[in-house]
Every structure is written in structure tokens, then in C-alpha cells.
Design a protein around this motif. Structure first.
Motif, PDB file in Angstrom:
ATOM      1  N   UNK A 525       0.831  -1.207   0.000  1.00  0.00           N
ATOM      2  CA  UNK A 525       0.000   0.000   0.000  1.00  0.00           C
ATOM      3  C   UNK A 525       0.862   1.252   0.000  1.00  0.00           C
ATOM      4  N   UNK A 526       2.011   1.219   0.692  1.00  0.00           N
ATOM      5  CA  UNK A 526       2.903   2.394   0.685  1.00  0.00           C
ATOM      6  C   UNK A 526       3.420   2.651  -0.725  1.00  0.00           C
ATOM      7  N   UNK A 527       3.712   1.596  -1.475  1.00  0.00           N
ATOM      8  CA  UNK A 527       4.174   1.776  -2.857  1.00  0.00           C
ATOM      9  C   UNK A 527       3.045   2.347  -3.713  1.00  0.00           C
ATOM     10  N   UNK A 528       1.816   1.836  -3.493  1.00  0.00           N
ATOM     11  CA  UNK A 528       0.664   2.349  -4.245  1.00  0.00           C
ATOM     12  C   UNK A 528       0.434   3.827  -3.947  1.00  0.00           C
ATOM     13  N   UNK A 529       0.522   4.183  -2.708  1.00  0.00           N
ATOM     14  CA  UNK A 529       0.312   5.573  -2.310  1.00  0.00           C
ATOM     15  C   UNK A 529       1.387   6.468  -2.904  1.00  0.00           C
ATOM     16  N   UNK A 530       2.640   6.002  -2.868  1.00  0.00           N
ATOM     17  CA  UNK A 530       3.736   6.775  -3.449  1.00  0.00           C
ATOM     18  C   UNK A 530       3.535   6.955  -4.945  1.00  0.00           C
ATOM     19  N   UNK A 531       2.983   5.914  -5.578  1.00  0.00           N
ATOM     20  CA  UNK A 531       2.709   6.014  -7.015  1.00  0.00           C
ATOM     21  C   UNK A 531       1.644   7.073  -7.286  1.00  0.00           C
ATOM     22  N   UNK A 532       0.625   7.122  -6.456  1.00  0.00           N
ATOM     23  CA  UNK A 532      -0.424   8.128  -6.634  1.00  0.00           C
ATOM     24  C   UNK A 532       0.122   9.537  -6.426  1.00  0.00           C
ATOM     25  N   UNK A 533       0.986   9.698  -5.437  1.00  0.00           N
ATOM     26  CA  UNK A 533       1.595  11.012  -5.169  1.00  0.00           C
ATOM     27  C   UNK A 533       2.447  11.421  -6.365  1.00  0.00           C
ATOM     28  N   UNK A 534       3.234  10.508  -6.880  1.00  0.00           N
ATOM     29  CA  UNK A 534       4.085  10.808  -8.026  1.00  0.00           C
ATOM     30  C   UNK A 534       3.242  11.175  -9.249  1.00  0.00           C
ATOM     31  N   UNK A 538       3.312  14.772 -11.318  1.00  0.00           N
ATOM     32  CA  UNK A 538       3.567  14.845 -12.767  1.00  0.00           C
ATOM     33  C   UNK A 538       2.436  15.596 -13.472  1.00  0.00           C
ATOM     34  N   UNK A 539       1.243  15.486 -12.988  1.00  0.00           N
ATOM     35  CA  UNK A 539       0.089  16.123 -13.633  1.00  0.00           C
ATOM     36  C   UNK A 539      -0.048  17.586 -13.288  1.00  0.00           C
ATOM     37  N   UNK A 540       0.892  18.207 -12.563  1.00  0.00           N
ATOM     38  CA  UNK A 540       0.815  19.612 -12.206  1.00  0.00           C
ATOM     39  C   UNK A 540       1.107  20.534 -13.399  1.00  0.00           C
TER      40      UNK A 540
END
Length: 541
Positions: A525-534, A538-540
Motif C-alpha cells: 500500500x505504501x508503494x501504491x500511495x507513493x505512485x499516486x503522489x508521483x 507529474x500532472x501539475x
């Protein structure tokens, strides 16, 4: 960086699940020791920093430690199954010749009699003598005598422990004399070729505190004397009956002889008279015969033969029958008998009290407290074998120990009777003692030690490296093995006919598995969350 942190958590959780799965898979493996994954955190180094606000960079598996706690011991009933209750390892030599160590005691025998494990590793131990005492300090592969019978051993010592009844009467005071077997016991001894020799010990009370001891040889002599006396007694009984009959017959003969003598007295007188008359008649007859011959023309004178003169009968001619007398042998006087011949004046029939055996091996004398005055523990006893090739004409001596004999006012009883000989025998079974001594049982009832299982221990058992097949090998971390014997010092005792179960706690392992699963899910889940943050970053644009 957060991806690496989560990835390290996934890796650690996966390794933990591997260890848990390995434990669960070996929950029924004999002698298996559970393992656990131990972790440590990873922190980025910062040179020269006096304090750090670094949150860390993840986790790694520090070690997979082994838990050498005692497993449960389960009885199997197999004589060659052995469990260690306490510290230590069985020492084995693997098929490649390298040493190894195991807690799995499910041993077997190969075709040559070597004691091996299920992985064909040889169990190591020490050679012993027949009593279980090690004869060498050098470990060797244990080979059991599966095809070797045990040879015969000649008896060298006989020991008896018994009580003689102090209330017993002196044997010669009892009529009839008591049987020699009243107080006695027997056992079987063996010559050097294993031939059985029955040995009998009988005890005869000869005075208040003294007993004669008869062994098989002297008892045979005494029995022969008793048999001779018994035969003489039987003969004397028949002779006494015959003597009585003869005496009665002789009394009749004596009376008849007196009667005949009386009858013969007038016959003797008459015979003398007849003889004189016959002599005169014979002379007249001769004259008449001569006259008649010379004067045949004249009237003949009567002759005796013609009946002119009657010749009187004499005793010799049977005119009067003379009655026989005893002195003349007409009636034979019947003899009387005893054991020596025809001598009634020396008639002798032994009394029952005289029928006592002789030739006792030794005497036991007791004091007022019922103890032996002189312990009889080194008495030489001669045994005779049926085989003349043994000893001298089949005879050999053994040591007889009667030092524990007592005389108390209780019934005669034998509490211990032993001898150290035996005949040849074949192997019938094997067993292992708590001290590691392997005993072989033979068909002749003997049990002999044929080896001793040795143990080994280490200063750091956590340093042992698993080698597969329920075995470990030593490393620099474990240190060299320290050899020892079961139940000595820090080494545990052996439990024959049993095996040590795995020390894996299945309940704990299932709980640990769920915990590791949750940890794995959380790290994912930490990897999934980090992926969402990344992705958001990128979408900024």
C-alpha cells in the motif's frame, strides 16, 4: 526513495513468509528446529551530523535464527529410535565423509550392521566392553554384531544368598531321616563349550548352629551310600522274614529228630538181636546145605532158603525201617541270614537314623545373631562335565560364594542365586540405554554392550548451518564441537524407543503468517500511495 522503502518492506515480509512456510511444512519433521526471520532497519548515513532527522530508508533481514528449544518426545516402540532429552546432538558422518550433527534419532541398520540415519549417514560412537565401559576415546562408526553369535562362557563363580531355618531340628534326631532335599536349591552351570551342568546345593543341620553343605558330586556319593543302605535294609528285611521261617522249620525238624531217635533206639536193639540170630541161622544153614549135599539119598534137612529155619530180617535188609535223624542228614537244617552271610548271631539291620550321607563340601557355622562365623566366599567347588575334553577328565573348579547366608527363625528361602556362565546364543534384539550404551540381546538370555552413542555440543548453536536431511554442520560461528556422553554434564539423557518432535508451534506460526501477510499488504500500500503522489506531481504541468 519511498519506493525503495516499500520495496524493502515487501522483500522482508516475503522472506518472513518463506521462513514461516518452511516451519509449517516441517511441523512433523523429527528433530526439526523452527526458524524465524529477524529484521533491522536501514538508515542513510550522514557524515559529521550531530543529530539526524532522517526517517530511514527501509528494512532488511538481519538473520534467520534457529530456535533450538526442546521438542516434545513421542514414544514409538522402535528399539533403535532415540530421542535426546536436553542438550547435545548426535554425531554422524555423511556419505561424503564430512561430519554433521542431528537431533533426529530415527536410526536404522544397513546390510553390514552399521547404525545409520535416514540420509545414510553413519552414527558415531565409542567401542565398549561387554559391560558398557568404553575401551577407546576415539569416535568410530558404530557397527553392531547382527550376524555374529555370542560364544559360550565357562562358569567361574556361583553365588547364593539364602536363609536357613533356625527352628529346624538336627537331622540325626529325626526318625526316619529327612530327605536330603528338604533344604536345597539348584541351578545350571556351563562348561567352556556351553554344555549344561546341573548344580545342586543341599543343606543338612548337624547341630544347633551348624549345617553341612552338599554339592552335586558329594550329594551323589551320599545318595549312593543311602541307596546302598536302603538296599541292605531291604535285603535284611527279606532275610529276617526267611530267618523266621527257617527257625520255625528247624524247630519242627528238631522235634522230629527227637522222635526218630526214640523210634530208632528199639530198632537198634532189635537189629543187634536179629544179627546174632541170623548168624546162628546162617551157620545152621551152612551145615544143612553141606549135609544135604553129602547125603542126597537121605531125607534132606531143612535149609534157610527152603524155609526150614526162618531168617529174621535185619535193619540192613530193610526188615525194619530206621527213621532218619538230623545228624545223618535226613532232614537238612535251614540256615539263617544277615547282611554278611549265614550267621544269625550277627544279624544287623541299619536303623533309619543311621542312613546319613557323608562327604559334605563344607560346613556353615552361625553365631547367636544368625550371621556366619566365617564367611564362605572363596570356596573351590569342582564341577564335572559330560564332555571329557573340558578341563581334566571333564572336571574344572569354580568359586562358590555363600558369604550372605543367614540362619533366622523363618522358613528356608533363597533370595538370590547366580552364576556367570552361559551357552552360545544368536542375536535376538537390540536396545539403547539412557546413557547411550547399545545392548545386544541373545537367545541364551545374555545381554552384552556392543557400543555407546556419543553426543556433541557447541558454544554457539545458533552458528550451526543447516545441511539438509535434518542435519547441521559446524561453522566458525558455532565453534568446534565439544564431545561428551549422554546424561553427563550439560549433555541430555537419551530416551530409547522415542523420537523428538519438531518444536514448531503451529498455532504461533499461523498467527505469524497472518501478521506477515498484513505487513506485506501494508508495504504494498505504501508503494501504491507513493505512485499516486508521483502521478499527482507529474500532472501539475
Amino acid at each position: 526513495m519511498s519506493f525503495q522503502t516499500g520495496l524493502s518492506g515487501l522483500t522482508a515480509s516475503s522472506r518472513s513468509l518463506d521462513v514461516i512456510g518452511h516451519n509449517i511444512a516441517n511441523v512433523n519433521t523429527t528433530g526439526m528446529k523452527a526458524s524465524r526471520a529477524e529484521f533491522h532497519e536501514l538508515v542513510a548515513a550522514s557524515l559529521g551530523a550531530c543529530k539526524s532527522i532522517n526517517p530511514g530508508i527501509g528494512v532488511s533481514v538481519a538473520t534467520i535464527s534457529q530456535q533450538f528449544g526442546q521438542g516434545s518426545i513421542t514414544s514409538t516402540g522402535n528399539n533403535l529410535d532415540v530421542a535426546i532429552n536436553g542438550g547435545g546432538f548426535f554425531q554422524v558422518t555423511q556419505t561424503d565423509g564430512s561430519p554433521a550433527y542431528t537431533r533426529d534419532g530415527s536410526f536404522k541398520l544397513d546390510k553390514e550392521g552399521f547404525l545409520i540415519t535416514n540420509s545414510d549417514a553413519n552414527v558415531m560412537g565409542l567401542p565398549t566392553d561387554a559391560t558398557g565401559k568404553p575401551t577407546s576415546a576415539t569416535l568410530q562408526k558404530l557397527q553392531l554384531p547382527t550376524n555374529s553369535p555370542i560364544g559360550a562362557k565357562q562358569t567361574t563363580k556361583i553365588a547364593a544368598e539364602f536363609n536357613l531355618d533356625a527352628r529346624a531340628k538336627v537331622a540325626t534326631d529325626i526318625v526316619p531321616y529327612p530327605p536330603i532335599t528338604t533344604y536345597g536349591t539348584s541351578l545350571v552351570a556351563y562348561d567352556s563349550q556351553g554344555v549344561e551342568i546341573p548344580v545342586t546345593l543341599n543343606f543338612v543341620k548337624t547341630s544347633a548352629n551348624t549345617w553341612d553343605v552338599y554339592d552335586s558330586t558329594t550329594l551323589a556319593t551320599g545318595a549312593q551310600a543311602l541307596a546302598t543302605n536302603a538296599a541292605i535294609t531291604q535285603t535284611n528285611a527279606a532275610n529276617a522274614e526267611l530267618h523266621t521261617k527257617n527257625t520255625a522249620l528247624n524247630a519242627t525238624n528238631d522235634a522230629l529228630d527227637v522222635t526218630n531217635t526214640t523210634l530208632n533206639a528199639p530198632n537198634d536193639t532189635l537189629d543187634a538181636t536179629n544179627t546174632e540170630l541170623n548168624a546162628a541161622t546162617d551157620a545152621l544153614d551152612a551145615e544143612n546145605t553141606t549135609w544135604n549135599t553129602e547125603n542126597p539119598t537121605e531125607t534132606p534137612r531143612p535149609t534157610y532158603a527152603s524155609g526150614g529155619l526162618t531168617r529174621l530180617p535185619t535193619y540192613a535188609t530193610g526188615g525194619l525201617t530206621r527213621h532218619p535223624t538230623y545228624a545223618s542228614g535226613g532232614l537238612t537244617r535251614l540256615p539263617t541270614y544277615d547282611v554278611t552271610g549265614l550267621n544269625p548271631a550277627e544279624e544287623k539291620i541299619p536303623a533309619a537314623a543311621e542312613l546319613v550321607p557323608t562327604g559334605a563340601t563344607l560346613q556353615l557355622t552361625f553365631d547367636a545373631n544368625g550371621k556366619l562365623v566365617t564367611p564362605k566366599e572363596n570356596v573351590e567347588l569342582t564341577l564335572t562335565s559330560l564332555n571329557p575334553a573340558v578341563g581334566e577328565n571333564g572336571e574344572f573348579t569354580v568359586e562358590l560364594d555363600l558369604s550372605k547366608a543367614t540362619q533366622y527363625g523363618t522358613s528356608f528361602a533363597v533370595s538370590d542365586l547366580t552364576q556367570d556362565g552361559y551357552t552360545a546364543g544368536d542375536l535376538t534384539g537390540l536396545s539403547v540405554g539412557e546413557d547411550g550404551v547399545i545392548n545386544a540381546r541373545y537367545s541364551n538370555g545374555q545381554t552384552q554392550s556392543v557400543g555407546k552413542i556419543a553426543l556433541a555440543d557447541f558454544r554457539n548453536v545458533q552458528g550451526l548451518m543447516p545441511a539438509g536431511g535434518n542435519a547441521w554442520v559446524s561453522t566458525m560461528l558455532s565453534g568446534p564441537p565439544v564431545q561428551g556422553m549422554p546424561s553427563v554434564g550439560k549433555f541430555g539423557g537419551l530416551r530409547p524407543g522415542a523420537l523428538e518432535d519438531s518444536n514448531v508451534d503451529l498455532t504461533s506460526e499461523l498467527v505469524n503468517m497472518m501478521t506477515a501477510q498484513r505487513a506485506y499488504q501494508a508495504n504494498a500500500q505504501t508503494i501504491k500511495t507513493q505512485d499516486q503522489v508521483m502521478s499527482t506531481l507529474v500532472n501539475l504541468r
